[in-house]
Scaffold this active site. Structure first.
Site, PDB file in Angstrom:
ATOM      1  N   ILE A 118       1.042  -0.907   0.025  1.00  0.00           N
ATOM      2  CA  ILE A 118       0.277   0.162   0.195  1.00  0.00           C
ATOM      3  C   ILE A 118       0.887   1.321  -0.346  1.00  0.00           C
ATOM      4  O   ILE A 118       1.794   1.569   0.527  1.00  0.00           O
ATOM      5  CB  ILE A 118      -0.543   0.076   1.133  1.00  0.00           C
ATOM      6  CG1 ILE A 118      -2.310  -0.877   0.941  1.00  0.00           C
ATOM      7  CG2 ILE A 118      -1.591   1.644   1.271  1.00  0.00           C
ATOM      8  CD1 ILE A 118      -2.660  -1.087   2.449  1.00  0.00           C
ATOM      9  N   GLY A 174      -0.079  -5.695   0.951  1.00  0.00           N
ATOM     10  CA  GLY A 174      -1.066  -5.575  -0.498  1.00  0.00           C
ATOM     11  C   GLY A 174      -0.315  -6.920  -0.954  1.00  0.00           C
ATOM     12  O   GLY A 174      -1.810  -7.327  -1.827  1.00  0.00           O
ATOM     13  N   ASP A 177      -1.968  -9.956  -0.476  1.00  0.00           N
ATOM     14  CA  ASP A 177      -3.391 -10.145  -0.535  1.00  0.00           C
ATOM     15  C   ASP A 177      -3.243 -10.449  -1.867  1.00  0.00           C
ATOM     16  O   ASP A 177      -3.958 -10.922  -2.504  1.00  0.00           O
ATOM     17  CB  ASP A 177      -3.885  -8.678  -0.017  1.00  0.00           C
ATOM     18  CG  ASP A 177      -3.640  -8.826   1.261  1.00  0.00           C
ATOM     19  OD1 ASP A 177      -4.236  -9.366   1.802  1.00  0.00           O
ATOM     20  OD2 ASP A 177      -2.509  -7.715   1.631  1.00  0.00           O
ATOM     21  N   GLU A 195       4.340  -9.210   5.287  1.00  0.00           N
ATOM     22  CA  GLU A 195       3.150  -8.796   5.529  1.00  0.00           C
ATOM     23  C   GLU A 195       3.464  -7.034   5.734  1.00  0.00           C
ATOM     24  O   GLU A 195       4.868  -7.185   6.555  1.00  0.00           O
ATOM     25  CB  GLU A 195       2.188  -9.643   6.870  1.00  0.00           C
ATOM     26  CG  GLU A 195       1.240  -9.924   6.393  1.00  0.00           C
ATOM     27  CD  GLU A 195      -0.185  -8.948   5.136  1.00  0.00           C
ATOM     28  OE1 GLU A 195       0.010  -7.619   5.715  1.00  0.00           O
ATOM     29  OE2 GLU A 195      -0.025  -9.901   4.234  1.00  0.00           O
ATOM     30  N   ASP A 203      -6.859  -6.569   5.665  1.00  0.00           N
ATOM     31  CA  ASP A 203      -7.874  -6.766   5.583  1.00  0.00           C
ATOM     32  C   ASP A 203      -8.168  -6.368   4.396  1.00  0.00           C
ATOM     33  O   ASP A 203      -9.263  -6.612   4.217  1.00  0.00           O
ATOM     34  CB  ASP A 203      -8.415  -5.709   6.424  1.00  0.00           C
ATOM     35  CG  ASP A 203      -8.258  -4.154   5.987  1.00  0.00           C
ATOM     36  OD1 ASP A 203      -7.220  -4.686   5.271  1.00  0.00           O
ATOM     37  OD2 ASP A 203      -8.068  -2.831   6.249  1.00  0.00           O
TER      38      ASP A 203
END
Length: 336
Positions: A118, A174, A177, A195, A203
């Site tokens: 991000i 991200g 993810d 992470e 999330d």
């Protein structure tokens, strides 16, 4: 000029096959029309740009017949995921899902790494200064943002075409993810997965998908050990290097460098795209359904699914080719 460029590409294609063929027998090397070499990335030469795909944060190219290559394309920002990215990924994969000519997708990162995750500087205002007059309204605002960002990777998972993640360098925050929403993951030896330790729980997919990705695909560790590994990675935000990712089942193959990895990913995509799109896309739909349902429920689902899919001409063409001792790669399947 054009003839010289074509000749140069053909020569490089031949040299690439000869140089890598001895190290990876059986791998059909396909020269990437997407500018795989560092020189092409630096020059910004447009090769095989996909129509109807024009983005700020992404570059989409027609790598070869029926295969699209989606690149995270902010190399100067380490492919950090800004507000534009979260919107454009949804637009991109919604288009790919509807593209009857596309049968497989490869996702990679331009530049020195897959993604730094991000872009906190770009998104700080949304997260740290949310809109709303009170706690309830601020909470609804934040929930809307979170669910919209979740959709950015949900569209990859829902895309009926198989999606192959090709990871080099860092795959951070991200990025984890993103790759856990893909169907197949390859990585280069320099890859690591991590992470981000920024004071919040992931999330947008990692905590929900990573336990199922590792738990379902690894044959090397017991289930309890896998759960422990996922917990360790999530609680500590430590790096998982390429070899550990391979051993745990997060990736299925590790390659010496980005160049070889991308060739392998695109060769795999080409092989998948040569199959019946009815068979391949039906398989993806049913694999995802089975992941989240019992065996009995999944058998009932595939029975209902195939009562219509068995009527496809792809089945007739495949059986006919087999009885005539023809390779299935010679069969022409209609668009889907």
């Amino acid at each position: 000029m054009a003839a010289g460029i074509v000749a140069s590409r053909r020569l490089r294609d031949l040299l690439t096959r000869r140089l890598t063929g001895s190290n990876y027998p059986g791998l059909s090397i396909s020269l990437r029309l997407t500018g795989s070499s560092a020189q092409e990335e630096a020059s910004g030469v447009a090769l095989g740009e996909a129509p109807d795909h024009s983005y700020e944060s992404l570059r989409v190219t027609s790598a070869q017949k029926h295969v699209l290559h989606v690149q995270l394309n902010r190399p100067n920002k380490r492919n950090a995921m800004n507000k534009v990215f979260w919107r454009e990924m949804v637009e991109c994969f919604n288009k790919i899902s509807r593209d009857a000519d596309c049968r497989a997708v490869v996702i990679s990162g331009a530049g020195k790494m897959f993604t730094a995750g991000i872009d906190l500087m770009d998104m700080a205002s949304d997260i740290l200064q949310p809109k709303g007059d009170d706690v309830a309204r601020i909470s609804w605002y934040l929930r809307d943002i979170i669910t919209r960002y979740q959709e950015t990777f949900n569209v990859i998972e829902r895309c009926p075409k198989p999606v192959i993640a090709a990871v080099h360098g860092g795959c951070i925050g991200g990025g984890v993810d993103l790759v856990t929403a893909c169907d197949i993951r390859y990585c280069a030896q320099d890859a690591f997965f991590q992470e981000v330790d920024v004071g919040l729980a992931a999330d947008v997919g990692t905590l929900q998908r990573l336990p199922k990705v590792i738990g379902n695909q690894s044959r090397l560790l017991m289930h309890a050990c896998l759960c422990s590994l996922v917990n360790e990675l999530a609680f500590t935000a430590r790096k998982m290097m390429a070899d550990e990712a391979l051993g745990s089942g997060l990736v299925s193959r590790v390659f010496p460098d980005k160049e070889v990895m991308l060739d392998a990913a695109l060769a795999l995509a080409a092989e998948i795209s040569s199959k019946s799109p009815v068979a391949v896309q039906s398989t993806k739909v049913n694999l995802l359904y089975s992941r989240d349902h019992s065996v009995a429920e999944s058998l009932n689902y595939v029975a209902s699914w195939n009562m219509s899919m068995l009527q496809t001409q792809d089945l007739v063409k495949s059986v006919q080719a087999t009885t005539e001792n023809k390779e299935l790669k010679t069969v022409t399947f209609s668009k889907l």
